[in-house]
Design an enzyme around this catalytic site. Structure first.
Site, PDB file in Angstrom:
ATOM      1  CB  SER A 136      -0.876  -0.038   1.260  1.00 60.06           C
ATOM      2  OG  SER A 136      -1.618   1.147   1.363  1.00 60.06           O
ATOM      3  CE  LYS A 162      -4.922   0.220   0.434  1.00 54.29           C
ATOM      4  NZ  LYS A 162      -5.678  -0.534   1.438  1.00 54.29           N
ATOM      5  CG  LEU A 163      -1.452   3.792  -6.712  1.00 54.69           C
ATOM      6  CD1 LEU A 163      -1.621   4.600  -8.002  1.00 54.69           C
ATOM      7  CD2 LEU A 163       0.004   3.810  -6.246  1.00 54.69           C
ATOM      8  CE  LYS A 164      -3.953   3.752   2.287  1.00 55.46           C
ATOM      9  NZ  LYS A 164      -5.219   3.303   2.892  1.00 55.46           N
ATOM     10  CG  ASP A 190      -7.967   2.628   0.808  1.00 58.49           C
ATOM     11  OD1 ASP A 190      -9.107   3.121   0.904  1.00 58.49           O
ATOM     12  OD2 ASP A 190      -7.387   2.059   1.746  1.00 58.49           O
ATOM     13  CG  ASN A 192      -8.015   5.353   3.738  1.00 60.40           C
ATOM     14  OD1 ASN A 192      -6.945   5.266   3.139  1.00 60.40           O
ATOM     15  ND2 ASN A 192      -8.436   4.417   4.570  1.00 60.40           N
ATOM     16  CD  GLU A 215      -9.148  -0.525   0.720  1.00 58.70           C
ATOM     17  OE1 GLU A 215      -8.231  -0.832  -0.064  1.00 58.70           O
ATOM     18  OE2 GLU A 215      -9.038  -0.607   1.955  1.00 58.70           O
ATOM     19  CG  ASP A 240     -10.721  -0.622   5.099  1.00 57.67           C
ATOM     20  OD1 ASP A 240     -11.041  -1.087   6.194  1.00 57.67           O
ATOM     21  OD2 ASP A 240      -9.599  -0.107   4.900  1.00 57.67           O
ATOM     22  CE  LYS A 264      -7.592  -2.346   6.966  1.00 58.12           C
ATOM     23  NZ  LYS A 264      -7.764  -0.887   6.940  1.00 58.12           N
ATOM     24  N   GLY A 292      -4.568  -4.199   6.081  1.00 61.49           N
ATOM     25  CA  GLY A 292      -3.480  -4.026   7.037  1.00 61.49           C
ATOM     26  C   GLY A 292      -3.611  -2.722   7.789  1.00 61.49           C
TER      27      GLY A 292
HETATM   28  O1  SMG Z   1      -0.500  -2.335   6.760  1.00 66.07           O
HETATM   29  O2  SMG Z   1       0.351  -2.137   4.768  1.00 66.07           O
HETATM   30  C1  SMG Z   1      -0.384  -1.753   5.681  1.00 66.07           C
HETATM   31  C2  SMG Z   1      -1.195  -0.501   5.457  1.00 66.07           C
HETATM   32  C3  SMG Z   1      -2.354  -0.793   4.585  1.00 66.07           C
HETATM   33  O3  SMG Z   1      -3.314   1.067   3.508  1.00 66.07           O
HETATM   34  C4  SMG Z   1      -3.314   0.381   4.490  1.00 66.07           C
HETATM   35  N1  SMG Z   1      -4.170   0.570   5.535  1.00 66.07           N
HETATM   36  O4  SMG Z   1      -7.348   1.968   4.784  1.00 66.07           O
HETATM   37  O5  SMG Z   1      -6.504   0.128   4.195  1.00 66.07           O
HETATM   38  C5  SMG Z   1      -6.406   1.193   4.803  1.00 66.07           C
HETATM   39  C6  SMG Z   1      -5.161   1.594   5.567  1.00 66.07           C
HETATM   40  C7  SMG Z   1      -5.520   1.925   6.981  1.00 66.07           C
HETATM   41  C8  SMG Z   1      -4.403   2.352   7.857  1.00 66.07           C
HETATM   42  S1  SMG Z   1      -3.627   3.813   7.465  1.00 66.07           S
HETATM   43  C9  SMG Z   1      -4.569   5.082   8.066  1.00 66.07           C
HETATM   44 MG    MG Z   2      -8.550   0.918   3.316  1.00 65.23          MG
END
Ligand code: SMG
Ligand code: MG
Length: 369
Positions: A136, A162-164, A190, A192, A215, A240, A264, A292
């Protein structure tokens, strides 16, 4: 089994690189470990993944430590004939607090399985020795920097990326990564929860990049907006933050808000509810993958066990230890051919490096019966 004491350890673990999401930037992990001591001399570990601030969910690490000390640990400690399966029922009088409950359940489960000599993967019903994993990648200052970062992870062997994304950092970076690494790179994004109804048409344009999934672009309770985006896109929608139990997951799938589920365990109150969610999703022909929370080797070990179940058919956000920490709390997990091996030993199947724990420890509290 009976608990004689529970320790709550707080650790400060610097991240090897800052991780930026639409929630903000993290440069270190404020880790909370639950250590369960049993009357037979057993010891079990559970990692609480609550973040330092209540931005991903209502929970935050200081609050989780408080709730464990004041409510959850006493409720579980009072029980004779304790099993991990009883933890959720013993703590059901307290609303929410899923991440705190999950950590306590995992500590009890680790102790229980070590006693019976069974691995967590075997207990959950895992069927694989190694699992496909991805990485990620956080938001960067520039698109060039993102392409360079993704390139570095590709060189390390990560097969799925995965790109935020967030408003103002979405179509352009996704297009650049797709362009740089070609149409065969398994790529997903993702949001968020950073997007709103007005962004529907904009988000639907992500369709042109051949993503594995989009996501959680909208708020956790905005099932309707996810349904609408799914109607406008051919890219599968994955949830998520929304998915807090097996029942909620079933409802989300049946209303068309998602066709893929990020599981999760901590968000769902524990690994047992995560397994039920896996089973429900499988019954609804819905693939799942393991999310994660920047776990240390302890939480990562449990996630690998979970991800070895048969309906985890997409790579998880379970990267190698080196992606997160210079010194992990366990022997480091390494990437081989885009995969990580599932621990086989009893319980979590890892050895805690107590020297590392002592070095990063910021506080320790012991709760006795
Ligand atoms: O554990 O590699 C990891 C991070 C994966 O992107 C990740 N987690 O929304 O999926 C998600 C984020 C939540 C935690 S960061 C705010
Ligand atoms: Mg997420």
């Amino acid at each position: 089994m009976k608990l004689t004491s529970v320790e709550l350890l707080r650790l400060r673990m610097p991240l090897v690189s800052a991780f930026r999401t639409s929630f903000g930037v993290q440069t270190a992990r404020d880790v909370l470990l639950v250590v369960a001591h049993t009357s037979d001399g057993g010891v079990g570990y559970g990692e609480c993944v609550a973040l330092a601030d209540p931005v991903y969910s209502e929970e935050y690490v200081e609050g989780a430590a408080h709730v464990l000390e004041r409510y959850l640990v006493p409720a579980v400690m009072a029980c004779n004939g304790l099993t991990a399966a009883r933890v959720s029922e013993l703590t059901s009088g307290f609303v929410g607090q899923r991440m705190a409950k999950a950590a306590l359940e995992l500590a009890v489960l680790d102790a229980q399985l070590q006693e019976s000599g069974m691995s967590l993967a075997a207990y959950l019903g895992g069927t694989r020795d190694r699992v496909d994993v991805g990485v990620s990648v956080g938001i960067t200052d520039t698109v060039d920097e993102l392409v360079e970062t993704v390139g570095g992870y590709r060189e390390q062997g990560y097969g799925r990326v995965k790109l935020k994304i967030e408003p103002g950092f979405d179509l352009e970076p996704v297009a650049a990564v797709r362009e740089a690494f070609g149409p065969d790179l398994p790529l997903q994004v993702d949001g968020n929860t950073a997007y709103h109804a007005k962004d529907l048409a904009h988000l639907a344009r992500l369709d042109e990049f051949g993503l594995l999934l989009i996501e959680q672009p909208f708020e956790h309770d905005a099932l309707d907006l996810h349904v609408e985006l799914a109607r406008r896109c051919t890219t599968p929608i994955c949830l998520d933050e929304t998915l807090t139990s097996a029942a909620v997951t079933a409802r989300a799938v049946m209303t068309g808000a998602c066709s893929i589920a990020n599981i999760k365990a901590a968000r769902m109150g524990g690994y047992l509810e995560a397994r039920r969610t896996h089973d429900v999703a499988q019954a609804l022909d819905t693939p799942v993958w393991c999310g994660g929370m920047l776990e240390t080797g302890l939480g990562r070990a449990a996630n690998l066990a979970l991800a070895s179940l048969p309906n985890f058919t997409l790579p998880g956000d379970i990267s190698a230890s080196a992606r997160y920490y210079a010194d992990d709390l366990t022997e480091p997990f390494t990437l081989v051919g885009g995969q990580i091996e599932v621990p086989r030993g009893p319980g979590l199947g890892v050895t805690v490096r107590t020297d590392v724990v002592e070095r990063v420890l910021t506080s320790r509290k012991e709760i006795r019966g």
